[in-house]
Write an enzyme that holds these catalytic residues in place. Structure first.
Site, short mmCIF file in Angstrom:
data_model
loop_
_atom_site.label_atom_id
_atom_site.label_comp_id
_atom_site.label_asym_id
_atom_site.label_seq_id
_atom_site.Cartn_x
_atom_site.Cartn_y
_atom_site.Cartn_z
NE ARG A 89 -4.50 -0.44 1.84
CZ ARG A 89 -5.34 -1.34 2.49
NH1 ARG A 89 -4.82 -2.98 2.11
NH2 ARG A 89 -6.24 -1.34 2.06
NE ARG A 128 -16.99 -3.08 0.10
CZ ARG A 128 -15.99 -3.00 0.20
NH1 ARG A 128 -15.24 -3.42 -0.52
NH2 ARG A 128 -15.10 -2.25 0.64
NE ARG A 163 -14.61 -3.73 4.46
CZ ARG A 163 -13.48 -3.65 3.80
NH1 ARG A 163 -13.62 -4.46 2.79
NH2 ARG A 163 -12.65 -2.65 4.09
NE ARG A 174 -12.26 2.33 4.29
CZ ARG A 174 -12.76 1.35 3.13
NH1 ARG A 174 -12.31 0.26 2.64
NH2 ARG A 174 -14.63 1.43 3.26
#
Ligand code: AMP
Length: 217
Positions: A89, A128, A163, A174
């Site tokens: 990352r 999601r 989530r 993020r």
């Protein structure tokens, strides 16, 4: 089959693509997010240590990740290839990954960059739903990604959940972290000619999957 890594912002679809590739080519799908969530689920020392940072959408320390990754990549099932999802990352992780591959005698393979707009990625993240048991990800926004029975995992029958980091605040954080830390990797891998790019916006999951297959073949 080669080793594959994805460079993609949150909710670009890397989890879903990876699951399909791994099933079709019978290679393991190694997600650092899943390795960390497994630690949290069993309340291990590492799990307790990373829980807060993860729920805030912050990156977990490189030392923790490389330790988990070294253990996972040392398994025999990685010799035929694997998909690494969520790692590296940042540049420092990419350098650690280069060393780890060398140490474990595994090749670099292909790097796939999933290019998605922030608007689409956020829209997807907020809708999601995931399976807490097998990690599969669904999205009612897209017919191809919806579960057969609403709220239930097609694969294991568990109740699907959202989530905890798929909220607007955490998503923005993020995405911002991705732009600052992960995006520079595109240049890092492009210089080695090991980067392939797929534009996500405006394509169906099947079209994206076909492009991925073309690249890895
Ligand atoms: P993901 O499932 O890939 O979206 O990751 C979920 C969360 O796990 C991230 O927001 C980070 O907190 C943590 N995480 C996963 N992979 C890494 C990594 N390579 N380095 C640092 N933190 C990570």
């Amino acid at each position: 089959m080669k080793n594959i890594i994805f460079i993609a912002p949150p909710s670009a679809g890397k989890g879903t693509i990876s699951a399909k590739i791994c099933e079709k080519y019978n290679i393991p799908h190694i997600s650092t997010g899943d390795l960390l969530r497994d630690e949290i689920a069993v309340q291990s020392k590492i799990g307790i240590q990373v829980k807060e940072a993860m729920s805030k959408g912050e990156l977990v320390s490189d030392d923790v990740i490389i330790k988990l990754l070294k253990k996972r990549l040392s398994s025999k099932d990685t010799k035929r290839g694997f998909i690494l999802d969520g790692y590296p990352r940042n540049i420092s992780q990419a350098e650690s990954y280069d060393k780890l591959l060398e140490e474990l005698d595994l090749g670099m393979g292909t790097v796939i960059y999933l290019d998605i707009s922030m608007e689409l990625a956020m829209k997807r993240a907020l809708k999601r739903i995931v399976c807490p048991k097998c990690g599969l990800s669904y999205n009612p926004l897209d017919k191809e990604l919806s579960p057969i029975t609403e709220g239930i995992c097609d694969s294991c029958g568990s109740k699907l959940i959202q989530r905890s980091d798929d909220n607007e605040e955490s998503f923005i954080k993020r995405f911002d972290t991705y732009m600052k830390e992960t995006y520079p990797l595109i240049d890092y891998y492009d210089k080695r000619n090991s980067l392939a790019k797929i534009v996500i916006d405006g394509k169906t999951p099947s079209e994206i999957f076909e492009e991925v297959e073309r690249i890895i073949k």
